[in-house]
Write a protein that holds these residues in place. Structure first.
Motif, PDB file in Angstrom:
ATOM      1  N   ALA A  61       0.848  -1.196   0.000  1.00 22.32           N
ATOM      2  CA  ALA A  61       0.000   0.000   0.000  1.00 22.32           C
ATOM      3  C   ALA A  61       0.878   1.238   0.000  1.00 22.32           C
ATOM      4  N   ARG A  62       0.291   2.325  -0.466  1.00 23.67           N
ATOM      5  CA  ARG A  62       0.858   3.651  -0.237  1.00 23.67           C
ATOM      6  C   ARG A  62       0.028   4.277   0.867  1.00 23.67           C
ATOM      7  N   VAL A  63       0.667   4.629   1.959  1.00 19.16           N
ATOM      8  CA  VAL A  63      -0.056   5.134   3.128  1.00 19.16           C
ATOM      9  C   VAL A  63       0.337   6.580   3.369  1.00 19.16           C
ATOM     10  N   ARG A  64      -0.658   7.439   3.333  1.00 18.35           N
ATOM     11  CA  ARG A  64      -0.433   8.854   3.613  1.00 18.35           C
ATOM     12  C   ARG A  64      -0.905   9.162   5.035  1.00 18.35           C
ATOM     13  N   ILE A  65      -0.117   9.968   5.725  1.00 13.46           N
ATOM     14  CA  ILE A  65      -0.358  10.262   7.136  1.00 13.46           C
ATOM     15  C   ILE A  65      -0.550  11.769   7.298  1.00 13.46           C
ATOM     16  N   PHE A  66      -1.675  12.157   7.884  1.00  9.18           N
ATOM     17  CA  PHE A  66      -1.951  13.564   8.142  1.00  9.18           C
ATOM     18  C   PHE A  66      -2.197  13.772   9.626  1.00  9.18           C
ATOM     19  N   HIS A  67      -1.598  14.827  10.178  1.00  4.12           N
ATOM     20  CA  HIS A  67      -2.058  15.263  11.494  1.00  4.12           C
ATOM     21  C   HIS A  67      -3.089  16.374  11.270  1.00  4.12           C
TER      22      HIS A  67
END
Length: 295
Positions: A61-67
């Protein structure tokens, strides 16, 4: 109206309402960057992840992380929690997941109990230990509402370091840790004065007793007044301590979130290799809620 399913988990704990909560959007295809950021702000957790197809089919997977206010290149509890969610959906390969992220490839080993149920995960930080600027003890003390002599500099000065995302690490006296309180005005002032911080100041305070560590993390400029469990900072600290202590490998147990009423347990292993110091961090993960966003 498109619907986007999500699940929430509590990470670095084996029971609900402990650890660090995380929202995982398990199929983020069709979401724009603006929508991802808005959803992360709406969820109001320290981070929210968005799962997309991998660019390389060798990865999972490509996992994007946002706060709450920006995207992260890498983070610890989002990788542990996302891996547990996807593994519960059978998306691992023989207990391994590989996530593409801005900071590099993150490999995760899924942990299961005797019945085969997913209980947690261990992630490998994507980069070797690197350093940024050192900061004066008095400035860090002021940020945390502590006295200057609460900051311990015998092993190292407060220092910016990273294994994929930057933190300022500072050792403090054990008796002072519980009394730390971030001062938002001082955080803002320090960031204005120190261009090397590039607008980011996430402060990881720790008290050490051998291989056992108590920690707290403050990032008020990013909307996280205090974080109950910070895997990426813990991994960075493990690599830093190994580099200072000497040797080829070390293991640390880190407790965080106690003052918040969300106790967390993180296990870090660090090793020396030809290209520097690397860390793994892992822990348990408790499932919480399921839902969907309609946009």
């Amino acid at each position: 109206m498109p619907r986007f399913p999500y699940e929430t988990v509590d990470v670095f704990t084996d029971r609900p309402f402990g650890g660090n909560p995380l929202a995982v959007f398990t199929d983020a295809r069709g979401l724009s960057d603006v929508q991802m950021q808005a959803l992360a702000a709406e969820m109001n957790y320290s981070e929210t992840t968005f799962v997309l197809p991998a660019d390389d089919p060798a990865n999972d997977a490509r996992v994007r992380i946002f706060h709450r206010t920006a995207e992260m290149p890498f983070a610890g509890h989002p990788n542990v929690g996302t891996a547990c969610v996807l593994a519960r959906h059978g998306r691992d390969r023989d207990g391994i997941l590989r996530f593409e992220q801005m900071a590099g490839l993150v490999e995760i080993a899924v942990e299961r109990d005797a019945t085969g149920a997913v209980t947690g995960a261990v992630i490998a930080a994507p980069q070797a230990l690197s350093f940024g600027i050192e900061l004066p003890a008095d400035e860090i003390a002021a940020c945390a509402g502590l006295a200057v002599n609460d900051i311990i500099t015998a092993a190292h000065n407060p220092v910016q370091a990273s294994v994929g995302v930057k933190f300022v690490l500072s050792q403090v006296a054990p008796e002072a840790l519980a009394g730390a309180t971030p001062d938002l005005t001082v955080f803002r002032k320090l960031v204005r004065q120190r261009s090397e911080l590039a607008g980011r100041l996430s402060l990881f305070l720790y008290a050490r007793d051998g291989q056992t560590i108590r920690a707290r993390m403050f990032a008020p400029l990013a909307g996280t007044w205090e974080d109950p469990a910070t895997g990426s900072a813990s991994a960075t600290l493990g690599a830093l301590l190994l580099s200072l202590d000497g040797g080829d490998e070390a293991a640390f147990t880190i407790t965080q979130g106690v003052e918040m009423g969300r106790p967390s347990l993180l296990k870090v292993t660090s090793r020396r290799s030809e290209d520097g110091f690397h860390s793994r961090v892992g822990g348990s993960c408790a499932p919480m809620f399921r839902g969907e966003a309609q946009l």
